[in-house]
Design an enzyme around this catalytic site. Structure first.
Site, PDB file in Angstrom:
ATOM      1  N   MET A 157      30.749 -26.109  32.680  1.00  0.00           N
ATOM      2  CA  MET A 157      30.290 -27.346  33.303  1.00  0.00           C
ATOM      3  C   MET A 157      28.884 -27.665  32.828  1.00  0.00           C
ATOM      4  O   MET A 157      27.993 -26.820  32.841  1.00  0.00           O
ATOM      5  CB  MET A 157      30.310 -27.213  34.835  1.00  0.00           C
ATOM      6  CG  MET A 157      29.835 -28.438  35.573  1.00  0.00           C
ATOM      7  SD  MET A 157      30.849 -29.879  35.203  1.00  0.00           S
ATOM      8  CE  MET A 157      29.639 -31.181  35.420  1.00  0.00           C
ATOM      9  N   GLU A 164      29.284 -28.181  25.837  1.00  0.00           N
ATOM     10  CA  GLU A 164      28.489 -28.398  27.051  1.00  0.00           C
ATOM     11  C   GLU A 164      27.062 -28.811  26.709  1.00  0.00           C
ATOM     12  O   GLU A 164      26.479 -29.655  27.404  1.00  0.00           O
ATOM     13  CB  GLU A 164      28.497 -27.138  27.922  1.00  0.00           C
ATOM     14  CG  GLU A 164      29.884 -26.653  28.321  1.00  0.00           C
ATOM     15  CD  GLU A 164      30.750 -27.730  28.957  1.00  0.00           C
ATOM     16  OE1 GLU A 164      30.219 -28.627  29.645  1.00  0.00           O
ATOM     17  OE2 GLU A 164      31.974 -27.679  28.759  1.00  0.00           O
TER      18      GLU A 164
END
Length: 910
Positions: free
Chosen positions: A267, A302
């Site tokens: 994330m 990411e």
């Protein structure tokens, strides 16, 4: 959880409206406790001038409210539809304070704030922040965050959040605090905090822009030695983004934290990326070449989100591909650049060019295996969906991988330099904003006003609006006397749920023409004064179009078209190529992708024929075997490329091709056909496999570079083939060598490859090898995940694999609560057709039981597992009826999460 009688809420893109209020700044204080964490949320709120007087509706879930203050005064509020509603608010900017508590240790959904391994972690995308505190939990509300964390200093010595550390110190009773400030406005889904007993690898760098930065990778104690590759990948990502797109790191520090309990891969929280350990931890002893590549790609992905996703984010969740499709394209380009130079000075399959082609082939295989199947099933949706019930269900291959292909087509249509100009304009216009897919496409087009994209922009944007995989049919006619070749392309878009008819797409078709002797012919369209190289891009934007190539001289035979080079568009190419044409492409095509594709089509034709007859009677002809032998023995070809060419199409890919022809899918027959052909390939090329093994098995000290990894991949395939053939020859030599390699290999790639060879061949030494492997690595969670996955994905023989899976569920090392462990067994089993699709329906019963069980505590994981029967309608009987019953049993559950209910309901819909 949904309750009996409740109805899921349908969210539609056309209903989007801006929020009634904007939250400009947030000051959060966390008093961290596993059982009861106190959250103090102070917000600066500004009414939307376009919606005066409307109430403020804040999202909240699984939290306990204790206080609400507006400008320091208590106010009345109400709860309505899962929201906290505040009426009669000031007409100008005001301060809002909310206090609430949450219970991280009870958060088994792993969304919001939860505990794992004695620490605190967060996952807020897409709608997890509402499980932490009340907020306008939507991506178009962007605020500046300041975060204060308080916790026990001994239990949680590391306290992290987004941005830069501005203050830290001691508190009473053995506690301490840290204050973090992120200067960049961001939506709530990018918030993160971490608190735990972690160790850190750090590196200070100076970027091209001259700024100094601190890079940090945090892991649990004992894993620090496995973080070197992740750090190198992060440094490479920072350098690549500056060099390729002029995008510099915009924070003093950038942090990665690894956690073992995580629903996602990673994330991109601003400045504090939280990763699944699977995509951070890698050492030669515990990680394969594939793992090393995945760490590099995911770290890059990411980090690249820092600009494409964080600095510019999506207006609403329907625009998810704005950030994900673009960033997947960027990480694919990064991985290709890391694999080899873009320059191709050594021929079509020189090492650097072939390494880049290998990456492209791997990406396309992934696209076809998952996204093409999705496009053909009940969950088919546009890259920019029109509606959803649970947004977590739309983190899909369509949004990610097909979205990346849409971006790639833009880059093809405007050129590399043009795409860079478009990206520059995109950031000039929209930095710090929440925007749409249309905004991105417009920026690329406006920066290149004379490009094929700009001239066809409205038609091109149908890629965002129309679901399904287009079919492109091709036919050609050669006029030897005139020296011309006429190419006709036609397109059609198959019907998908809610979209029975499609308008033409804008499809870039990269192509070349090859003479029968392998010479690349110059490409000159009729009416042009001179040829334009030996490769060019045609733009198919009508239902049917024709091009005439002239100036071909008088070749003795028709040239062979090399179409869709580099897989220039995500389409299914329908071209009735002859065997001779495919063999020519396999031997001579200067495009490595199409060279591989020709081999796959030759193999596929034989598999399709066998799967519709008696699968066990499949036969590989001498022409095919000789072609494979030439590839294997060709010393000019990269080993990784050979490995891909010699790998037969997957059972899932064969099944989808049968479904396209209207043939009901019989998974067991397909399995028998592929296994029979694989055995023939092993036996017929036995001496060649011995040569490949002896030539490639010794690579010296371990290095995860593409050349070495390719050599290991080919050696491992050779060993697998030799062990497989040994079963029929009753030859103990190769199983013995494989077992010895399991015992003493110097790296995990070779050790795991040898173990896989034994397991896939059902060799007698497989059992002691599995036991030894488990004993060696029982303390390495990610390696034990491989151990489970290998057994679940093994070739099924007489139900032995299915029986083993049922036993492994009871293994003391197995748990459903850890997503990695659950996926290693159940998701792999669901993707093993011969195991899932049993004639006695036992595979479906087992699968349904696990979906229901997991749904009780982790709906996101359950919904992903539930996707296994998306294509049940394409199955032959008795599989079709049995699969339907299994889906109906899940759907009949009174309590089922919105995530899983949406999946099974759509699968069962007529």
């Amino acid at each position: 959880m949904m309750r009996e009688g409740s109805s899921p809420v349908l969210v539609r893109r056309e209903d989007y409206t801006a929020p009634s209020h904007w939250i400009r700044s947030v000051d959060l204080t966390f008093d961290l406790d596993p059982a009861k964490t106190l959250v103090i949320n102070r917000m600066r709120v500004e009414p939307n001038a376009d919606r005066p007087g409307e109430p403020l509706r804040l999202d909240g879930e699984a939290i306990t409210l204790t206080r609400v203050l507006v400008n320091g005064e208590s106010v009345s509020f109400r709860n309505e539809g899962g929201q906290l509603v505040l009426d009669k608010l000031p007409g100008e900017t005001f301060d809002l304070e909310i206090r609430n508590t949450c219970a991280p240790e009870k958060n088994s959904e792993l969304s919001g704030l939860y505990t794992s391994g004695g620490g605190f972690f967060t996952q807020c995308e897409a709608q997890g922040f509402r499980r932490i505190t009340y907020f306008l939990d939507r991506p178009d509300v962007m605020a500046v965050f300041r975060v204060t964390l308080k916790a026990d200093a001994k239990a949680y010595p590391v306290l992290l959040s987004n941005g830069n550390l501005v203050e830290s110190g001691k508190l009473d009773k053995g506690r301490h605090f840290a204050v973090w400030s992120d200067p960049h406005p961001k939506p709530a889904y990018l918030f993160a905090l971490v608190a735990g007993n972690l160790v850190c690898r750090e590196q200070r760098i100076r970027s091209r822009s001259g700024r100094d930065h601190l890079l940090q990778v945090y892991v649990r104690a004992g894993d620090l030695d496995k973080t070197e590759h992740a750090m190198h990948s992060l440094i490479a990502s920072v350098a690549w983004d500056e060099a390729r797109f002029g995008l510099s790191l915009d924070l003093e520090r950038f942090m990665i934290v690894a956690v073992s309990d995580f629903n996602m891969g990673a994330m991109e929280n601003k400045g504090l990326n939280i990763f699944n350990t699977k995509f951070v931890l890698a050492s030669p002893a515990t990680a394969t070449d594939v793992d090393f590549g995945n760490v590099e790609a995911v770290v890059g992905h990411e980090y690249f989100h820092n600009w494409t996703g964080n600095r510019i984010t999506c207006r609403d969740w329907f625009q998810l591909s704005l950030k994900e499709g673009l960033t997947v394209y960027r990480d694919q380009e990064f991985s290709k650049d890391m694999a080899g130079s873009p320059a191709n000075d050594g021929g079509p399959c020189a090492p650097s060019a072939s390494a880049r082609a290998v990456k492209r082939i791997e990406d396309v295989r992934q696209l076809r295996q998952f996204q093409f199947v999705e496009d053909a099933g009940p969950m088919a949706h546009p890259v920019r969906p029109d509606q959803y019930q649970a947004i977590d269900n739309f983190y899909t291959a369509t949004v990610y991988e097909k979205g990346a292909e849409v971006v790639r087509m833009m880059a093809t249509l405007v050129g590399r330099g043009g795409f860079r100009r478009g990206m520059d304009l995109y950031f000039q216009r929209h930095d710090g904003q929440a925007v749409t897919c249309d905004d991105f496409a417009q920026a690329i087009a406006d920066a290149n006003p004379d490009s094929a994209l700009a001239l066809r922009l409205e038609g091109f944007k149908r890629w965002y609006a129309q679901a399904g995989t287009p079919r492109v049919s091709a036919s050609g006619q050669f006029d030897a006397l005139a020296g011309t070749y006429t190419l006709t392309l036609a397109q059609r878009g198959p019907a998908t749920p809610g979209q029975p008819e499609k308008l033409p797409f804008v499809i870039p078709v990269a192509l070349g023409l090859i003479a029968p002797d392998g010479v690349a012919l110059p490409l000159q369209l009729q009416g042009e004064a001179a040829p334009h190289g030996t490769e060019r891009v045609l733009v198919l934007d009508q239902s049917t179009q024709t091009w005439v190539f002239s100036g071909l001289g008088e070749p003795t035979a028709a040239p062979v078209p090399s179409l869709l080079r580099g897989f220039s568009a995500p389409v299914v190419l329908e071209w009735a190529a002859s065997e001779a044409e495919l063999f020519t492409l396999l031997a001579h095509d200067h495009d490595a992708f199409n060279r591989w594709e020709a081999g796959q089509k030759l193999a596929l034709a034989r598999l399709l024929a066998a799967a519709q007859a008696d699968g066990a009677a499949a036969h590989l002809d001498e022409a095919f075997l000789q072609a494979m032998r030439r590839v294997l023995r060709d010393e000019q070809l990269d080993a990784a490329f050979k490995d891909l060419v010699l790998t037969l199409p997957s059972e899932a890919y064969v099944a989808e091709r049968l479904a396209e022809q209207g043939v009901p899918i019989d998974p067991q027959r397909i399995h028998a056909a592929r296994e029979t052909m694989r055995l023939q390939l092993a036996q017929s090329l036995h001496d060649d496999w011995v040569w490949a093994w002896e030539t490639h098995q010794d690579n010296g000290g371990y290095r995860p570079d593409p050349l070495s990894a390719g050599r290991r991949a080919l050696a491992n395939q050779a060993l697998a083939m030799l062990v497989l053939a040994a079963g029929l020859r009753h030859d103990p030599l190769w199983p013995g060598r494989a077992y010895q390699r399991v015992k003493d290999a110097g790296n995990m790639t070779d050790r795991y490859g040898a173990l896989a060879a034994l397991v896939q061949a059902q060799a007698a030494l497989a059992e002691p090898a599995l036991e030894r492997f488990h004993t060696l690595f029982r303390q390495e969670a990610l390696v034990i995940d491989k151990w489970f996955a290998l057994q679940a994905g093994a070739s099924e023989v007489d139900g032995k694999v299915f029986s083993r899976i049922k036993a492994l569920v009871l293994h003391p090392d197995f748990t459903l609560k850890n997503p990695n462990r659950a996926r290693s067994l159940l998701m792999v089993m669901a993707q093993n057709p011969a195991v899932l699709h049993r004639s006695d329906a036992a595979g479906y019963v087992f699968w349904a039981d696990k979906v229901v069980e997991i749904d009780g505590f982790n709906p996101q994981l359950a919904a992903r597992l539930a996707r296994a029967l998306d294509r049940w309608r394409a199955l032959a009987e008795p599989y079709r009826s049995a699969a339907q019953v299994a889906l109906q049993r899940i759907a009949a559950r009174a309590e089922l999460s919105a995530d899983t209910r949406e999946i099974v309901t759509r699968a069962l819909a007529d």
